[in-house]
Design an enzyme around this catalytic site. Structure first.
Site, short mmCIF file in Angstrom:
data_model
loop_
_atom_site.label_atom_id
_atom_site.label_comp_id
_atom_site.label_asym_id
_atom_site.label_seq_id
_atom_site.Cartn_x
_atom_site.Cartn_y
_atom_site.Cartn_z
N LYS A 1 0.92 -1.16 0.07
CA LYS A 1 -0.06 0.09 0.05
C LYS A 1 0.81 1.12 0.16
CE LYS A 1 -4.42 -0.71 0.28
NZ LYS A 1 -5.30 -0.43 -0.70
N LYS B 1 2.79 -11.06 -10.66
CA LYS B 1 1.85 -11.81 -10.44
C LYS B 1 0.48 -11.54 -10.95
CE LYS B 1 -0.57 -11.81 -6.53
NZ LYS B 1 -1.59 -12.33 -5.76
N LYS C 1 -6.30 -9.61 -9.25
CA LYS C 1 -7.56 -8.82 -9.38
C LYS C 1 -7.04 -7.62 -9.65
CE LYS C 1 -9.01 -11.02 -5.91
NZ LYS C 1 -9.52 -11.75 -4.89
N1 AQP Z 1 -1.03 -15.18 -9.32
C1 AQP Z 1 -1.36 -15.87 -8.58
N2 AQP Z 1 -0.62 -17.53 -8.57
C2 AQP Z 1 -0.72 -18.46 -7.87
N3 AQP Z 1 -1.68 -18.11 -6.65
C3 AQP Z 1 -2.12 -16.99 -6.58
N4 AQP Z 1 -3.06 -16.65 -5.48
C4 AQP Z 1 -3.63 -15.34 -5.82
N5 AQP Z 1 -3.13 -14.86 -7.18
C5 AQP Z 1 -2.20 -15.94 -7.39
C6 AQP Z 1 -3.60 -17.36 -4.43
O1 AQP Z 1 -4.99 -17.70 -4.51
C7 AQP Z 1 -5.68 -17.75 -3.16
C8 AQP Z 1 -6.75 -16.77 -3.30
O2 AQP Z 1 -6.37 -15.39 -3.23
P1 AQP Z 1 -7.13 -14.04 -2.82
O3 AQP Z 1 -8.07 -13.38 -3.71
O4 AQP Z 1 -7.56 -14.54 -1.40
O5 AQP Z 1 -5.89 -13.35 -2.42
P2 AQP Z 1 -4.87 -12.41 -3.69
O6 AQP Z 1 -3.45 -13.02 -3.27
O7 AQP Z 1 -5.11 -11.10 -2.64
O8 AQP Z 1 -5.46 -12.49 -4.94
P3 AQP Z 1 -5.22 -11.31 -6.01
O9 AQP Z 1 -5.93 -11.78 -7.11
O10 AQP Z 1 -3.94 -11.25 -5.94
O11 AQP Z 1 -6.20 -10.26 -5.27
P4 AQP Z 1 -5.75 -8.67 -4.95
O12 AQP Z 1 -5.34 -8.34 -6.32
O13 AQP Z 1 -6.88 -8.19 -4.57
O14 AQP Z 1 -4.53 -8.81 -4.12
C9 AQP Z 1 -4.21 -17.29 -2.25
O15 AQP Z 1 -3.87 -18.48 -1.62
C10 AQP Z 1 -3.30 -16.57 -3.20
O16 AQP Z 1 -2.09 -17.06 -2.62
#
Ligand code: AQP
Length: 342
Positions: free
Chosen positions: A123, A207, A210
């Site tokens: 952040k 990575k 979202k």
């Molecule tokens: N790119 C990725 N490759 C492998 N694993 C991933 N995870 C997320 N992105 C990848 C894993 O998915 C699970 C759920 O993710 P989450 O939505 O709870 O958390 P996150 O990491 O915040 O997912 P995003 O898409 O990256 O969301 P934002 O952009 O909002 O931060 C977790 O086990 C995560 O490791």
């Protein structure tokens, strides 16, 4: 139930997903959801999976949006094969012991350690003023430590980005156990795939996330998924289809390796790509077809579930009841240990 009784039971597996966006992407699926779902069939383990709706409040502060996100993610998981007869599936907010334990566990981790957590540091890197970071986000790893430790799990299957948070949960448990000279909170193992723990996004650099807008969806309309795939980064040094291309590290081929079940087609595409005998468009079109095949069953199952909202509510209510039975037991043990129950 004592610690020794836990040893005699199946080992527990625990993981959560934050409903911070509308739907799961293939990074979530291959990095975390697929291995989680596979574990439900392993007779050694009892699996606990939850929708981390309290965590979503750090970014989603719109009631309708949050309700919609929760619904979508629940349907996504069930569509992808999570079977409530084999695992315990619930919403975090429906098991109040998570939040109660988090209040206690905050006392066994320092401000210095919390400042090093990447959700908070990210952040700041995005230019957000430290003074305006909400405390829900700053405290997120403590609630996550509670989410984990309350089930005394053996392992936590997640993507690489969550490793630091599982390690913090281990630190909290270690500090707690050392303080009270107990082994009440077992240290959980992060279960992270070496090859699939960090799926690259369609920008080919970061990575898949979202919040970065570099995802390929699973359940969205095919118009959108096609756009996401067609807009995907490939080999930047290749100008014309007749230039020899690079396959290793090329996101389109990384996705083919994950999704395409037709080995012969893939081998042929790779061979022709290396020789400059196939264009990006054909490779991407084949990826769209492979995506359609790979996720057809999940999409159909999810569609069925959309018609059965009462059944979905019942699954989560049953999951919450079963999770609460375990969670309230740990909470009670911790409260006794620290001196809150005489
Ligand atoms: N790119 C990725 N490759 C492998 N694993 C991933 N995870 C997320 N992105 C990848 C894993 O998915 C699970 C759920 O993710 P989450 O939505 O709870 O958390 P996150 O990491 O915040 O997912 P995003 O898409 O990256 O969301 P934002 O952009 O909002 O931060 C977790 O086990 C995560 O490791």
């Amino acid at each position: 139930m004592t610690n020794s009784m836990v040893m005699n039971q199946k080992k527990r597996i625990l993981s959560g997903i934050t409903p911070s966006g509308s739907s799961l992407h293939i990074g979530n699926y291959f990095g975390a959801v697929k291995p989680q779902i596979e574990l439900q069939d392993n007779p050694e383990y009892q699996t606990y999976y939850f929708v981390a709706d309290l965590h979503a409040l750090t970014t989603v502060q719109d009631q309708t949006q949050l309700e919609e996100n929760i619904k979508q993610v629940v349907l996504d998981y069930l569509g992808l094969g999570l079977d409530p007869a084999k695992c315990i599936f619930f919403r975090q907010s429906q098991v109040p012991a998570h939040a109660q334990l988090a209040v206690i566990l905050g006392n066994y981790i320092s401000y210095g350690q919390m400042k090093r957590m990447h959700a908070f540091k990210d952040k700041l890197q995005k230019g957000v003023e430290v003074e305006s970071v909400n405390m829900g986000l700053f405290n997120y790893p403590i609630l996550m430590a509670s989410d984990i430790l309350i089930y005394k799990p053996f392992g936590v299957p997640v993507g690489e980005d969550q490793r630091q948070h599982v390690e913090l949960a281990r630190d909290v448990a270690e500090n707690f156990n050392r303080t009270y000279k107990t082994e009440l909170l077992p240290l959980p193992e992060p279960l992270i795939s070496k090859e699939k723990g960090k799926i690259v996004g369609t920008d080919g650099r970061r990575k898949m996330s979202k919040s970065l807008g570099n995802t390929i969806g699973i359940f969205e309309d095919y118009d959108l998924i096609e756009k996401q795939i067609m807009g995907c980064y490939t080999d930047p040094n290749r100008v014309k289809a007749t230039d020899p291309g690079k396959v290793a590290g090329n996101p389109v081929f990384i996705y083919h390796d994950l999704i395409n079940q037709n080995q012969a087609e893939m081998a042929d595409l790779k061979k022709r790509y290396l020789l400059g005998q196939v264009g990006d468009v054909e490779v991407k079109q084949k990826l769209i077809l492979a995506h359609k095949q790979f996720f057809a069953q999940a999409r159909a199952k999810r569609q069925e579930l959309v018609q059965q909202p009462d059944q979905v509510v019942a699954i989560l209510a049953d999951g919450a009841k079963r999770a609460q039975a375990v969670a309230s037991q740990t909470l009670r043990e911790v409260m006794e240990q620290v001196g809150l129950i005489n």
